[in-house]
Scaffold this active site. Structure first.
Site, PDB file in Angstrom:
ATOM      1  N   GLY A 193       0.818  -1.194   0.000  1.00  0.00           N
ATOM      2  CA  GLY A 193       0.000   0.000   0.000  1.00  0.00           C
ATOM      3  C   GLY A 193       0.855   1.249   0.000  1.00  0.00           C
ATOM      4  N   CYS A 194       0.288   2.319   0.451  1.00  0.00           N
ATOM      5  CA  CYS A 194       0.974   3.604   0.501  1.00  0.00           C
ATOM      6  C   CYS A 194       2.258   3.500   1.317  1.00  0.00           C
ATOM      7  CB  CYS A 194       0.045   4.644   1.131  1.00  0.00           C
ATOM      8  SG  CYS A 194       0.856   6.197   1.515  1.00  0.00           S
ATOM      9  N   PHE A 195       3.372   3.895   0.739  1.00  0.00           N
ATOM     10  CA  PHE A 195       4.633   3.745   1.467  1.00  0.00           C
ATOM     11  C   PHE A 195       4.746   4.666   2.668  1.00  0.00           C
ATOM     12  CE2 PHE A 195       6.856   5.884  -2.431  1.00  0.00           C
ATOM     13  CZ  PHE A 195       6.439   7.143  -2.084  1.00  0.00           C
ATOM     14  N   TRP A 196       3.957   5.711   2.727  1.00  0.00           N
ATOM     15  CA  TRP A 196       3.984   6.564   3.924  1.00  0.00           C
ATOM     16  C   TRP A 196       3.484   5.787   5.137  1.00  0.00           C
ATOM     17  CZ3 TRP A 196       1.121  11.206   1.287  1.00  0.00           C
ATOM     18  CH2 TRP A 196       1.996  11.836   0.391  1.00  0.00           C
ATOM     19  N   CYS A 197       2.445   4.976   4.926  1.00  0.00           N
ATOM     20  CA  CYS A 197       1.886   4.179   6.029  1.00  0.00           C
ATOM     21  C   CYS A 197       2.852   3.095   6.468  1.00  0.00           C
ATOM     22  CB  CYS A 197       0.579   3.512   5.596  1.00  0.00           C
ATOM     23  SG  CYS A 197      -0.745   4.654   5.173  1.00  0.00           S
TER      24      CYS A 197
END
Length: 181
Positions: free
Chosen positions: A11-15
C-alpha cells in the site's frame, strides 16, 4: 550484527514506512518504487499506475534482533494481502501487495508464511501477495522520505496513518522501539 534487506509493497509507502521504522531491530527504512519497467521513476510518474512500479519500502534490519519471519508476520498483519491492487482508498497496481526478495531463502520463507496464514484461516479471502525477485529499487524523492514523522499533523497522516500505527502498536507492543510507547 547480521544486516539484511527486504523490500515490501503493501500500500501507501507513507503508512508502511511509519510502521517499520518503529520496529526493534530495524536500522533503516527507505520509501521508493520497484517492480516496474521505467528507469528512475518519479512519484508523479508512478502515481498513474502506468510504469508498473509499486510503492515500496526497503527495510534494512539486524537479523540477530528481528527475524525475517517476524518481519513477514508484521508485513501481512499491517495491510490487507487479500486485496488485488488496492489498500483502503488507494487503488491501482502501484498499491499492490508484494514481497521483492533478495535471496531464494526469503522467497521460501514468504511462501511458507503464506501457506501457514492460509491454513490458519487468518484472512477470509485468499492471499494475493506477489512474490518477485528484487530487480531495482528506486529511492523516492527526499521530501517523501520519513513522511509521517515529518508531517504528523497533515490530514492523511492524522486520519489514515495514525490509526494504522495505533493498531500496530497495540498488536506488536513487544516489538516496538521504546520511544514510540
Amino acid at each position: 550484527m547480521n544486516i539484511q534487506k527486504i523490500t515490501f509493497g503493501n500500500g501507501c509507502f507513507w503508512c508502511t514506512e511509519a510502521i517499520f521504522q518503529h520496529l526493534k531491530g530495524v536500522i533503516s527504512v527507505a520509501s521508493g518504487y520497484t517492480g516496474g519497467h521505467t528507469a528512475n521513476p518519479t512519484y508523479m510518474e508512478i502515481s498513474n499506475g502506468k510504469t508498473g512500479h509499486t510503492e515500496a519500502i526497503e527495510v534494512e534490519y539486524n537479523a540477530n534482533e528481528l527475524s525475517f519471519n517476524e518481519l513477514l508476520l508484521i508485513f501481512f498483519k499491517t495491510h490487507n494481502p487479500t486485496l488485488l491492487n488496492r489498500q483502503g482508498g488507494d487503488v491501482g497496481t502501484q498499491y499492490r501487495s508484494a514481497i521483492f526478495y533478495n535471496i531464494e531463502e526469503q522467497k521460501q520463507q514468504a511462501d511458507a508464511m503464506i501457506k501457514k496464514l492460509t491454513n490458519e484461516q487468518v484472512f477470509d479471502r485468499p492471499i494475493v501477495t506477489e512474490l518477485s525477485p528484487l530487480s531495482e529499487f528506486y529511492k523516492a524523492e527526499d521530501h517523501l522520505q520519513n513522511y509521517y514523522n515529518n508531517n504528523p499533523l497533515k490530514p492523511y497522516c492524522a486520519l489514515v496513518i495514525q490509526p494504522k500505527l495505533n493498531k500496530f502498536v497495540k498488536e506488536f507492543t513487544n516489538k516496538i522501539k521504546p520511544e514510540l510507547l
